[in-house]
Motif scaffolding. Structure first.
Motif, short mmCIF file in Angstrom:
data_model
loop_
_atom_site.label_atom_id
_atom_site.label_comp_id
_atom_site.label_asym_id
_atom_site.label_seq_id
_atom_site.Cartn_x
_atom_site.Cartn_y
_atom_site.Cartn_z
N ASP A 81 -82.49 -38.30 2.28
CA ASP A 81 -82.99 -38.24 3.65
C ASP A 81 -84.35 -38.94 3.71
O ASP A 81 -85.27 -38.57 2.98
CB ASP A 81 -83.12 -36.78 4.08
N LEU A 82 -84.48 -39.94 4.57
CA LEU A 82 -85.72 -40.71 4.69
C LEU A 82 -86.50 -40.35 5.96
O LEU A 82 -87.46 -41.02 6.30
CB LEU A 82 -85.41 -42.21 4.70
N LEU A 83 -86.12 -39.28 6.63
CA LEU A 83 -86.80 -38.85 7.84
C LEU A 83 -88.02 -38.00 7.50
O LEU A 83 -87.97 -37.14 6.62
CB LEU A 83 -85.84 -38.02 8.70
N ALA A 84 -89.13 -38.27 8.19
CA ALA A 84 -90.37 -37.51 7.98
C ALA A 84 -91.09 -37.37 9.32
O ALA A 84 -90.89 -38.19 10.22
CB ALA A 84 -91.27 -38.23 6.97
N PRO A 85 -91.94 -36.34 9.46
CA PRO A 85 -92.68 -36.16 10.72
C PRO A 85 -93.73 -37.24 10.95
O PRO A 85 -94.16 -37.46 12.08
CB PRO A 85 -93.30 -34.78 10.59
N SER A 86 -94.15 -37.93 9.88
CA SER A 86 -95.07 -39.06 10.00
C SER A 86 -94.70 -40.07 8.93
O SER A 86 -94.12 -39.72 7.90
CB SER A 86 -96.52 -38.61 9.83
N ASN A 87 -95.03 -41.34 9.15
CA ASN A 87 -94.70 -42.38 8.18
C ASN A 87 -95.46 -42.14 6.87
O ASN A 87 -96.63 -41.80 6.89
CB ASN A 87 -95.06 -43.76 8.73
N GLN A 88 -94.74 -42.29 5.76
CA GLN A 88 -95.33 -42.09 4.44
C GLN A 88 -95.07 -43.32 3.58
O GLN A 88 -94.05 -43.99 3.75
CB GLN A 88 -94.73 -40.84 3.79
N PRO A 89 -95.97 -43.63 2.65
CA PRO A 89 -95.82 -44.84 1.84
C PRO A 89 -94.60 -44.77 0.93
O PRO A 89 -94.07 -43.69 0.65
CB PRO A 89 -97.11 -44.90 1.03
N PRO A 90 -94.18 -45.94 0.42
CA PRO A 90 -93.02 -45.95 -0.46
C PRO A 90 -93.29 -45.23 -1.77
O PRO A 90 -94.41 -45.21 -2.26
CB PRO A 90 -92.76 -47.44 -0.69
N ALA A 91 -92.24 -44.65 -2.29
CA ALA A 91 -92.26 -43.97 -3.59
C ALA A 91 -90.84 -43.99 -4.12
O ALA A 91 -89.90 -44.34 -3.40
CB ALA A 91 -92.75 -42.53 -3.43
N ALA A 92 -90.68 -43.61 -5.37
CA ALA A 92 -89.33 -43.51 -5.94
C ALA A 92 -88.63 -42.34 -5.28
O ALA A 92 -89.03 -41.19 -5.43
CB ALA A 92 -89.39 -43.34 -7.45
N ARG A 93 -87.61 -42.61 -4.50
CA ARG A 93 -86.85 -41.57 -3.79
C ARG A 93 -85.61 -41.16 -4.58
O ARG A 93 -85.01 -40.14 -4.30
CB ARG A 93 -86.45 -42.05 -2.40
N PHE A 94 -85.23 -41.97 -5.57
CA PHE A 94 -84.10 -41.66 -6.44
C PHE A 94 -84.36 -42.30 -7.79
O PHE A 94 -84.88 -43.42 -7.86
CB PHE A 94 -82.80 -42.23 -5.87
N SER A 95 -84.03 -41.60 -8.85
CA SER A 95 -84.10 -42.19 -10.19
C SER A 95 -83.01 -41.61 -11.07
O SER A 95 -82.48 -40.54 -10.79
CB SER A 95 -85.48 -41.95 -10.82
N TYR A 96 -82.68 -42.36 -12.09
CA TYR A 96 -81.64 -41.93 -13.01
C TYR A 96 -81.93 -42.50 -14.39
O TYR A 96 -82.45 -43.61 -14.52
CB TYR A 96 -80.26 -42.42 -12.54
N VAL A 97 -81.57 -41.71 -15.43
CA VAL A 97 -81.74 -42.14 -16.82
C VAL A 97 -80.40 -41.96 -17.54
O VAL A 97 -79.83 -40.86 -17.52
CB VAL A 97 -82.84 -41.32 -17.54
N TRP A 98 -79.91 -43.03 -18.16
CA TRP A 98 -78.69 -42.96 -18.96
C TRP A 98 -79.08 -42.70 -20.42
O TRP A 98 -80.21 -42.97 -20.82
CB TRP A 98 -77.92 -44.28 -18.90
N PRO A 99 -78.16 -42.23 -21.25
CA PRO A 99 -78.47 -41.98 -22.66
C PRO A 99 -78.89 -43.24 -23.43
O PRO A 99 -79.69 -43.17 -24.35
CB PRO A 99 -77.16 -41.42 -23.24
N GLU A 100 -78.34 -44.41 -23.03
CA GLU A 100 -78.72 -45.67 -23.68
C GLU A 100 -78.56 -46.81 -22.69
O GLU A 100 -77.89 -46.68 -21.66
CB GLU A 100 -77.89 -45.92 -24.93
N ALA A 101 -79.18 -47.93 -23.00
CA ALA A 101 -79.15 -49.10 -22.12
C ALA A 101 -77.75 -49.72 -22.09
O ALA A 101 -77.05 -49.76 -23.10
CB ALA A 101 -80.18 -50.12 -22.57
#
Length: 133
Positions: A81-101
C-alpha cells in the motif's frame, strides 16, 4: 518466496524507464534519478531481471498512492500500500533475500481493479536495487 522483514542493502541501484505508454514520469529532487515513474493503468508493469541474492523496490508514499503487486520470478509475493496522509520520500517498500545468488526477475504491477471503473490509485516507483554477488 516470502518477503524479508528488513530492507535489502543497496549495492546496485537501477531506475527502470518503462517504454510502455502506461507509465509517465515526474521530476522530483527526492528521487534516485531525476524523478519517479508512475501509472494508474491496471496491470501496467515494470520489471528488472538481474543476477543476485538480494533485491529491493523503492517507492515514495503519496496522498494519491495506490497499491502495488510485487512479483518475484512471476509469482505474486506481496501487495504494498503506497497511500499516506502526506507525501513521504522514497524508501525500500519491499525487499527479499534468497539463500544464494541466481538469475531472478522482480516485477511491480498495478493491480487489476476488482470492480469495473474503480480507481486503484497511483503506483509510484523509484526503481530497484540489488546485490549482484
Amino acid at each position: 518466496p516470502q518477503p524479508s522483514s528488513a530492507a535489502a542493502d543497496v549495492y546496485k541501484r537501477q531506475v527502470i524507464d518503462s517504454p510502455h505508454e502506461a507509465w509517465a514520469s515526474q521530476q522530483n529532487p527526492e528521487a534516485f534519478g531525476v524523478g519517479f515513474s508512475w501509472s494508474d493503468t491496471p496491470e501496467a508493469t515494470q520489471s528488472l531481471t538481474f543476477h543476485g541474492q538480494r533485491v529491493a523496490w523503492h517507492a515514495p508514499l503519496r496522498v494519491d498512492g495506490g497499491t502495488a503487486e510485487v512479483l518475484l520470478d512471476n509469482e505474486v509475493v506481496a501487495t504494498i500500500d503506497l497511500l499516506a496522509p502526506s507525501n513521504q520520500p522514497p524508501a525500500a517498500r519491499f525487499s527479499y533475500v534468497w539463500p544464494e545468488a541466481d538469475w531472478h526477475t522482480i516485477t511491480i504491477r498495478v493491480p487489476a481493479s476488482s470492480r469495473p471503473g474503480a480507481a486503484t490509485g497511483i503506483l509510484w516507483s523509484d526503481g530497484f536495487s540489488f546485490q549482484d554477488k
